[in-house]
Design an enzyme around this catalytic site. Structure first.
Site, PDB file in Angstrom:
ATOM      1  N   SER A 166      -0.180   7.597   9.210  1.00 50.76           N
ATOM      2  CA  SER A 166      -0.125   6.313   8.910  1.00 50.76           C
ATOM      3  C   SER A 166       0.918   5.365   9.481  1.00 50.76           C
ATOM      4  O   SER A 166       0.848   4.322   9.671  1.00 50.76           O
ATOM      5  CB  SER A 166      -0.519   5.971   7.462  1.00 50.76           C
ATOM      6  OG  SER A 166      -1.877   6.104   7.119  1.00 50.76           O
ATOM      7  N   ALA A 200      -9.775   8.277  14.830  1.00 49.98           N
ATOM      8  CA  ALA A 200      -8.857   8.688  16.154  1.00 49.98           C
ATOM      9  C   ALA A 200      -9.500   9.478  16.981  1.00 49.98           C
ATOM     10  O   ALA A 200      -9.034   9.589  18.152  1.00 49.98           O
ATOM     11  CB  ALA A 200      -7.517   9.156  15.537  1.00 49.98           C
ATOM     12  N   ASP A 248       8.890 -11.825   3.404  1.00 47.54           N
ATOM     13  CA  ASP A 248       8.927 -11.483   4.831  1.00 47.54           C
ATOM     14  C   ASP A 248       7.960 -11.864   5.559  1.00 47.54           C
ATOM     15  O   ASP A 248       7.860 -11.836   6.967  1.00 47.54           O
ATOM     16  CB  ASP A 248       9.105  -9.818   4.745  1.00 47.54           C
ATOM     17  CG  ASP A 248      10.570  -9.524   4.404  1.00 47.54           C
ATOM     18  OD1 ASP A 248      11.216 -10.199   3.533  1.00 47.54           O
ATOM     19  OD2 ASP A 248      10.950  -8.378   4.362  1.00 47.54           O
ATOM     20  N   ASP A 260      -6.338  -2.251   6.587  1.00 52.90           N
ATOM     21  CA  ASP A 260      -5.905  -1.379   5.793  1.00 52.90           C
ATOM     22  C   ASP A 260      -6.149  -1.943   4.223  1.00 52.90           C
ATOM     23  O   ASP A 260      -7.231  -2.532   4.031  1.00 52.90           O
ATOM     24  CB  ASP A 260      -4.350  -1.350   6.095  1.00 52.90           C
ATOM     25  CG  ASP A 260      -3.702  -0.072   5.243  1.00 52.90           C
ATOM     26  OD1 ASP A 260      -3.454   0.141   4.330  1.00 52.90           O
ATOM     27  OD2 ASP A 260      -3.391   0.817   6.530  1.00 52.90           O
ATOM     28  N   HIS A 282      -0.049   0.263   0.898  1.00 56.38           N
ATOM     29  CA  HIS A 282      -0.191   1.002   2.205  1.00 56.38           C
ATOM     30  C   HIS A 282      -0.252  -0.090   3.225  1.00 56.38           C
ATOM     31  O   HIS A 282       0.535   0.055   4.264  1.00 56.38           O
ATOM     32  CB  HIS A 282      -1.268   2.172   2.196  1.00 56.38           C
ATOM     33  CG  HIS A 282      -1.361   2.795   3.346  1.00 56.38           C
ATOM     34  ND1 HIS A 282      -2.076   2.493   4.416  1.00 56.38           N
ATOM     35  CD2 HIS A 282      -1.015   4.050   3.442  1.00 56.38           C
ATOM     36  CE1 HIS A 282      -2.253   3.504   5.276  1.00 56.38           C
ATOM     37  NE2 HIS A 282      -1.413   4.447   4.830  1.00 56.38           N
ATOM     38  N   ASN A 287      -3.550  13.846   8.329  1.00 58.44           N
ATOM     39  CA  ASN A 287      -2.424  14.351   7.709  1.00 58.44           C
ATOM     40  C   ASN A 287      -2.633  15.802   7.078  1.00 58.44           C
ATOM     41  O   ASN A 287      -2.131  16.261   6.081  1.00 58.44           O
ATOM     42  CB  ASN A 287      -1.942  13.563   6.715  1.00 58.44           C
ATOM     43  CG  ASN A 287      -1.355  12.281   7.121  1.00 58.44           C
ATOM     44  OD1 ASN A 287      -1.006  12.165   8.177  1.00 58.44           O
ATOM     45  ND2 ASN A 287      -0.983  11.467   6.000  1.00 58.44           N
TER      46      ASN A 287
END
Length: 455
Positions: A370, A311, A179, A170, A202, A301
Site C-alpha cells: 500500500s 493488480a 498539509d 482508499d 490509510h 502483502n
C-alpha cells in the site's frame, strides 16, 4: 451493503452480488439485455448520480460497460446461460468480492526508522547502490531519497507533478489536515452513510506519500513525492478498512470522469495460485487507459503468494514493496501467476513516514505494498509532467526508466521507480514499441481479448 463484520474483522470472499461485463454496445442495449435475460430493471443507463448506491442498488456504470447487481439464483442461472449465446453482449458474469487495504503495520504501532544527518554524499544519479541503507532525516522521509525526489537529485529533477491529477481511491482523507489545504480538487464517498473524512488513516497516509506538500507546515520532514500535483479523493473503503470490488469500479469511473491522470489504489483481495484476473477489473483498467489515466495498484502483502486483484489485471501496473536496503519486503507478493499476475515495478514500502488524520497524531509510519503504490503514483505524476506522456506511453516510460535491482523480475519487476532528471530531456525521449499493438487513442472499450499492458 454493510462491508464491515460484526467482529470488526475485514470480510473476505464474495459478497453475494454479481458483476456483469459487456462487450462494446450502447448503454440502452446493455440495460435491455439485463431486463430481457434476467429481469433486472435498472432503467435508463446511469453512472453515479448517487455514488453510495452502488453498494446496495443495481447499478450500471456507463463509462465502463459494467453492471453490478444483486441476483437471485434463477437470475444468475439466466445470466450464465447468456454467456454461451453468441448474440448476447454479456462477456463475463463474476462475483463481487470484498477488498481491503494492503498495509501491514498500523501508523500508531510502527517503530520510527533510524534518523540520519541531512548531509547527502550521493553524486551519481544514474545508478542506485543496492547495498545502501536509506534512513529518514529531519527534512525528508527515506522513500523520497530512494526515488530521487529530494536534493541533490531534486536540483536536476525539478518536476513536481504540477498540473497532474492523482486520484487516490482508499479510506478517504482528513480534509482538515493542514498539509492538504487547497490540494484536494474533488472528493466523493462511495460508502453508504459515510463522508469522505478518513476515520481509518490509510487513505490519508497514501495521499500524503503521493502528493504531500513540499514544505509541510506541521513538520520539517517532507514525505510527498509529487508535491506540485493535485488530489482527487474517492472513499471506496470504510473507516474499518473494507469495501467491495463494485465500489472500486464506481471509484474508477468517477476518477476518470474527474480527469485523473494517475489512479492510485493501495487495496485489493487475495487470489489463489493459478487464478486469473477478474474481467471487470481489466475492462475498467482498459477504459481508464483509453481515457488517458494509468491505474497503479498494490501487489499485496501475503509474502510468497500471487499478486492480488486488481493488480493482477494485465492493464493495471502492479507495485511491489522494498525495504530501506532496496530489498523486496518479505510481505510483498510475487509473480506466481502469468497473464497479468506479474510484478511491474517496485518502490519503498517499509516504515514509510507520511500524513495521518490530525486526530490520530497528524504523522506516522506504515508498511505495505500500500505504501509503495503511492510512491509510484507520485513518480508517475512527475514523469507525466516532464514528458507529457499519458496512459500506456507513461507506463512504458516508468518501466524504461526504472533502476534495475539485484532481485529477480518475479519479485521486483523492472526495478525501482525513480523521478526523471535533466539527463533524460524531453527532446531525447525515445518511446519503446508497445506490445502487442500500438498506443490506442481514447475511444470505445475494446472487445475481449483485452490488450495486455505487460511487457
Amino acid at each position: 451493503m454493510n462491508t464491515d463484520s460484526a467482529t470488526g474483522r475485514v470480510p473476505e470472499g464474495p459478497t453475494g452480488r454479481q458483476i456483469i461485463t459487456f462487450a462494446p454496445v450502447d448503454d440502452a442495449t446493455a440495460t435491455r439485455e439485463l431486463r430481457d435475460v434476467a429481469g433486472f430493471d435498472i432503467g435508463t443507463p446511469r453512472g453515479l448520480d448517487d455514488p453510495a448506491a452502488v453498494a446496495t442498488n443495481d447499478v450500471y456504470l456507463d463509462k465502463l460497460g459494467i453492471a453490478i447487481v444483486d441476483s437471485a439464483p434463477e437470475q444468475l442461472g439466466a445470466l450464465s446461460r447468456a454467456l454461451g449465446d453468441s448474440a448476447s453482449p454479456i462477456i463475463a458474469v463474476e462475483p463481487e468480492v470484498y477488498v481491503y487495504p494492503f498495509d501491514t503495520i498500523d501508523a500508531m504501532d510502527a517503530p520510527p526508522t533510524p534518523m540520519a544527518d541531512d548531509a547527502d554524499t550521493d553524486s551519481d544519479d544514474d545508478e542506485v547502490d543496492a547495498a545502501e541503507t536509506y534512513v529518514d532525516t529531519d527534512t525528508y522521509a527515506w522513500g523520497l531519497k530512494a526515488v530521487r525526489a529530494v536534493p541533490p537529485i531534486l536540483a536536476t529533477a525539478p518536476w513536481a507533478g504540477a498540473g497532474i491529477r492523482i486520484a487516490v481511491l482508499d479510506t478517504g482523507i482528513d480534509l482538515g489536515h493542514p498539509d492538504f489545504a487547497g490540494r484536494v480538487l474533488a472528493s466523493q464517498s462511495f460508502i453508504p452513510g459515510a463522508a469522505v473524512q478518513d476515520g481509518h488513516s490509510h487513505g490519508t497516509h497514501c495521499a500524503g506519500t503521493a502528493a504531500g506538500p513540499k514544505s509541510p507546515p506541521g513538520t520539517q520532514r517532507r514525505y510527498g513525492v509529487a508535491h506540485g500535483s493535485r488530489l482527487l479523493i474517492g472513499k471506496v473503503l470504510s473507516d474499518q478498512g473494507s469495501g467491495t470490488s463494485g465500489q472500486i469500479l464506481a471509484g474508477i469511473q468517477w476518477a476518470v470522469e474527474q480527469g485523473a491522470h494517475v489512479i492510485s489504489m493501495s487495496l485489493g483481495s487475495r487470489v489463489a495460485v493459478g487464478q486469473t484476473y477478474y474481467t471487470y477489473y481489466e475492462q475498467a483498467a482498459t477504459a481508464a487507459l483509453n481515457a488517458g489515466a494509468l491505474i497503479v495498484a498494490a501487489a499485496g502483502n501475503d509474502g510468497w503468494s500471487p499478486v492480488g486483484a486488481p493488480a493482477n489485471s494485465p492493464s493495471v501496473l502492479a507495485v511491489a514493496a522494498l525495504d530501506q536496503a532496496l530489498q523486496r519486503a518479505p510481505f510483498s507478493c510475487v509473480a506466481l501467476n502469468g497473464n497479468g499476475g506479474e510484478i511491474d515495478i517496485a518502490a519503498p514500502g517499509v516504515a514509510t513516514y507520511s500524513s495521518i488524520p490530525v486526530a490520530k497524531g497528524s504523522y506516522g509510519f506504515k508498511s505495505g505494498t500500500s505504501m509503495a503504490t503511492p510512491h509510484v503514483a507520485g513518480v508517475a505524476a512527475t514523469l507525466a509532467r516532464k514528458t507529457g506522456l499519458r496512459s500506456r506511453a507513461l507506463w512504458q516510460e516508468l518501466v524504461r526508466t526504472a533502476v534495475p535491482l539485484p532481485q529477480s523480475a518475479q519479485e521486483v519487476g523492472a526495478g525501482l521507480a525513480v523521478v526523471p532528471t535533466r539527463r533524460r530531456p524531453v527532446w531525447d525521449y525515445q518511446p519503446m514499441p508497445w506490445r502487442p499493438g500500438p498506443i490506442i487513442d481514447p475511444g470505445p472499450l475494446e472487445p475481449r481479448p483485452l490488450p495486455s499492458a505487460r511487457r
